[in-house]
Design an enzyme around this catalytic site. Structure first.
Site, short mmCIF file in Angstrom:
data_model
loop_
_atom_site.label_atom_id
_atom_site.label_comp_id
_atom_site.label_asym_id
_atom_site.label_seq_id
_atom_site.Cartn_x
_atom_site.Cartn_y
_atom_site.Cartn_z
N HIS A 186 0.64 -1.05 -0.05
CA HIS A 186 0.07 -0.12 -0.05
C HIS A 186 0.76 1.36 -0.11
O HIS A 186 0.44 2.19 -0.49
CB HIS A 186 -0.87 0.08 1.19
N ASP A 221 -3.61 -10.47 -1.93
CA ASP A 221 -4.02 -10.10 -0.78
C ASP A 221 -5.66 -9.63 -0.87
O ASP A 221 -5.95 -9.42 -1.96
CB ASP A 221 -3.15 -8.59 -0.52
N ASP A 310 -4.94 -12.30 4.30
CA ASP A 310 -6.05 -12.01 4.95
C ASP A 310 -7.49 -12.28 4.30
O ASP A 310 -8.54 -12.00 4.88
CB ASP A 310 -5.90 -10.31 5.32
#
Length: 428
Positions: A186, A221, A310
């Site tokens: 990110h 992700d 995740d």
């Protein structure tokens, strides 16, 4: 320098002992029997010092320790199939190859607070602190990316270790490299974001680009790989592919299928936005329709893969139904390409399940033609603080979730149809 894993593991000074791998499958499939695969040279980034540094990441306190101690307890690092990549601290200039100079200085060195006037007036001292906070916030160091003790060393080591792993691929010392503490996808050029302080994935890609004309980045992700996409949004030499949860209000809010790059990079930023409840079968369908087709048409010279976990069913986000086997299926497809590949970590907020998954994926990557089989039960010789984290079942496996999959054949088909249009225009 790469060091045989068994040598480093034996000299790590740890009290725990390794539990041997249960067995190795002895019956390769018919294709493997007819065409034995080349032996992979696999590197794994780890040191005791780096494990301690990475364990300080505020969003994932002690996750690094749990991941690496489980991998070692299963004997993977002294199996003879893995070499250790020695982590290293990046130089300021290496991080500055991509990141803003002022941001890098602040991350690594901070800023001296004003000592106030000579008589130590409270207002003057507070003003200095306020200015420091304001500057930190300018670089995204607030909310989800707070400043923390050891931040500079953490940034240096995450960045430097991904660069080092990429260098091992460039020099052909390794065919595949693993850096589970990396994958900070990110972070932007001049701002930390989403628990990510510096974008090691971007730095690794830039290093690979010094030799490989085309680099493919694939992101599994749960969250859109926005920082990596933004870095290469105008490039047709780096293709970014992100599979991610996408709905209004879901972080980071980017990654629509219509977001496809700019200028000559138009069509090389591939987004596969997905809904709640994603399961392995639908992920595999998307992978076959998108990633396999890109590799066939575009023929990248190297791959960087962000394996954020995740999306597993017990992660605190509870958005997808994925299990370690679903991530492993994607990795097996990557391994079949026989292309230099760097595997990075990423999200994963149920730390025990992240450790389970990345340990299992390590065994998949380390196997050459046959996969290393791990025992079902978590090794009991883990120290109590780690072993107890895997209760109450104390098993390696994670079952798939049962929440309803909102990704229908129709909704996914619409996304794939748009992506196909981009792929058809790619130049080999």
């Amino acid at each position: 320098m790469t060091v045989p894993a068994h040598e480093l593991a034996q000299n790590a000074g740890e009290s725990q002992t390794s539990t041997p791998i249960t067995s190795v499958t002895a019956s390769p499939g018919p294709d493997e029997a007819a065409n034995p695969p080349k032996r992979r040279q696999v590197g794994y980034a780890w040191s005791q010092e780096y494990q301690s540094i990475a364990s300080k990441l505020p969003s994932n306190i002690d996750r690094s320790r749990l991941v690496h101690n489980l991998t070692r307890a299963y004997g993977l690092l002294d199996s003879g199939n893995i070499e250790i990549i020695e982590p290293r601290a990046a130089e300021e200039g290496e991080i500055g190859v991509y990141h803003d100079e002022g941001m890098v200085r602040y991350l690594l060195h901070g800023e001296e607070e004003s000592s106030g006037s000579e008589d130590g007036e409270e207002g003057e001292a507070d003003g200095g602190g306020a200015r420091k906070m304001e500057k930190g916030e300018r670089y995204g160091l607030a909310y989800d990316c707070p400043e923390f003790e050891g931040m500079g060393e953490y940034v240096r080591h995450v960045a430097g270790t991904s660069i080092e792993a990429a260098t091992k691929l460039l020099t052909h010392e390794l065919t595949h490299a693993i850096h589970w503490d990396g994958g900070r996808h990110h972070a932007r050029r001049a701002s930390a974001a989403g628990f990510c302080y510096a974008n090691d994935a971007v730095l690794a890609i830039l290093k690979l680009r010094t030799q490989f004309d085309k680099v493919l980045y694939v992101d599994l992700d749960l969250h859109h790989g926005d920082g990596v996409e933004q870095a290469f949004v105008r490039s047709d030499r780096v293709c970014t592919v992100s599979f991610h949860r996408h709905d209004p209000g879901f972080y980071p809010g980017t990654g629509s299928v219509r977001d496809c790059g700019k200028g000559k990079g138009a069509g090389y930023a591939i987004n596969v936005p997905l809904k709640r409840g994603l399961g392995g079968a639908m992920l595999e369908k998307c992978w076959e329709e998108v990633v396999e087709r890109i590799v066939e048409v575009w023929r990248p010279g190297a791959v960087v893969m962000c394996c954020g976990v995740d999306g597993m069913t017990r992660d605190r986000h509870r958005e997808w139904n994925l299990a370690p086997e679903d991530y492993a299926d994607c990795i097996r497809k990557v391994l079949k390409w026989d292309i230099p590949t760097l595997f990075l970590g990423g999200g994963g907020y149920n730390h025990a399940d992240a450790a389970r998954c990345w340990t299992y994926l390590t065994s998949v990557i380390a196997g050459s033609g046959v996969e290393l089989e791990l025992g079902r039960e978590i090794p009991e010789d883990l120290e109590a603080v780690d072993y107890n984290a895997f209760g109450p079942e104390y098993e390696l496996g994670v079952e798939r979730g049962q929440q309803g999959d909102e990704n229908t054949e129709e909704s996914v088909g619409e996304v794939v149809e748009v992506v196909r249009g981009y792929i058809e225009k790619m130049r080999a």
